[in-house]
Each structure stands twice: as C-alpha cells, then as structure tokens.
Design an enzyme around this catalytic site. Structure first.
Site, PDB file in Angstrom:
ATOM      1  N   GLU A  53       0.819  -1.214   0.000  1.00  0.00           N
ATOM      2  CA  GLU A  53       0.000   0.000   0.000  1.00  0.00           C
ATOM      3  C   GLU A  53       0.853   1.264   0.000  1.00  0.00           C
ATOM      4  OE1 GLU A  53      -2.182  -2.920   2.877  1.00  0.00           O
ATOM      5  OE2 GLU A  53      -0.130  -2.560   2.175  1.00  0.00           O
ATOM      6  N   CYS A  84      -0.462   1.469   7.157  1.00  0.00           N
ATOM      7  CA  CYS A  84      -1.002   1.642   5.804  1.00  0.00           C
ATOM      8  C   CYS A  84      -2.355   2.336   5.831  1.00  0.00           C
ATOM      9  CB  CYS A  84      -1.084   0.301   5.093  1.00  0.00           C
ATOM     10  SG  CYS A  84       0.552  -0.416   4.781  1.00  0.00           S
TER      11      CYS A  84
END
Length: 146
Positions: A53, A84
């Site tokens: 991510e 993330c």
C-alpha cells in the site's frame, strides 16, 4: 471492474510470493485506469515501511504530482495494517477495496478501524470483496512457513 482490479492486485501479490515476501499486492485506480501498482518488498528492501500500500501510494503521488489522491481508489489483497491505513487516510484515497481480512493487525474493521474513525479528519469508504484467492494465497504462504 472490481474483479479486474482485485485480479491485478493479486498479480502483484504473486510477485511478492516469488520473492519470498508476504504475498500482498495493491493497485490504485483513477478514472477506471490503474495509475500505480506495488507488492510487498519489506524483506527485499529491509524496510519496515515497504508494504504494498505504501509503495503504491508513493507511485500514485509521483504519477499525479500531488500527495492528494482524491478521486482515487485502492484495491488491496489484504486488509491494511495501522501504518497503511494511516497513509491511505493521509493521501485522501476515496474508496478502499479489500480482498481478505487480517484478524491479527487489520486496521479497517477486523482489529481496529482507522479508515472510518469519526475522530479523524478524513474518512475512506471500505468495500469488502471477500476474495477467496486472496485469503488462500496468504493462508498457504504461512502454512508453508510453519
């Protein structure tokens, strides 16, 4: 379109698997076009922040020339961790599509919900795809490790 984009995230996850990384992949989409893609590289780079991510967000920011990813959606094979999830909020991603729960550190509803916390300044829509292949890829990876 959801299936097409989660399938692309799965392709990225499978690259991680070939590198002996935890098989997680992510793609970022704007106007129905993939603008960034990444897979986990934490072991390869020896960098605790090299999650798929984070790497995809960095690439998308470069592509758009802005840290604001408004109007962008992320497809990820595993529920994002707190780091993330925070980056997803900070980058202003509109929608998050998740392939599998992470019952150990998931930060989008499984353990905590950073993504949809009314106390924070941004809120991201979550769409659970419950993709069996995403879950099986991770289950098999960890089964082989043990």
């Amino acid at each position: 379109m959801e299936k097409e984009f989660i399938d692309e995230a799965l392709r990225e996850a499978k690259i991680s698997l070939l590198l002996n990384e935890v098989p997680v992949g992510a793609v970022i989409v704007k106007d129905n076009k993939i603008i960034a893609r990444a897979h986990n590289l934490r072991e390869t780079l020896q960098d605790a922040t090299a999650h798929s991510e984070i790497l995809a967000i960095k690439e998308a920011c470069e592509v758009l020339g802005s840290w604001r990813l408004t109007g962008c959606d992320m497809y990820v094979t595993l529920e994002p961790c707190p780091m993330c999830a925070g980056a997803i909020l900070q980058s202003r991603i509109r929608k998050l599509y998740i392939g599998a729960f992470d019952p150990s550190i998931g930060a989008c509803g499984s353990v905590v919900n950073i993504i949809q916390n009314d106390a924070l300044n941004h809120w991201t829509e979550i769409n659970w795809l419950y993709n069996e292949e995403c879950g099986n890829l991770l289950t098999d990876f960890f089964k082989d490790k043990r």
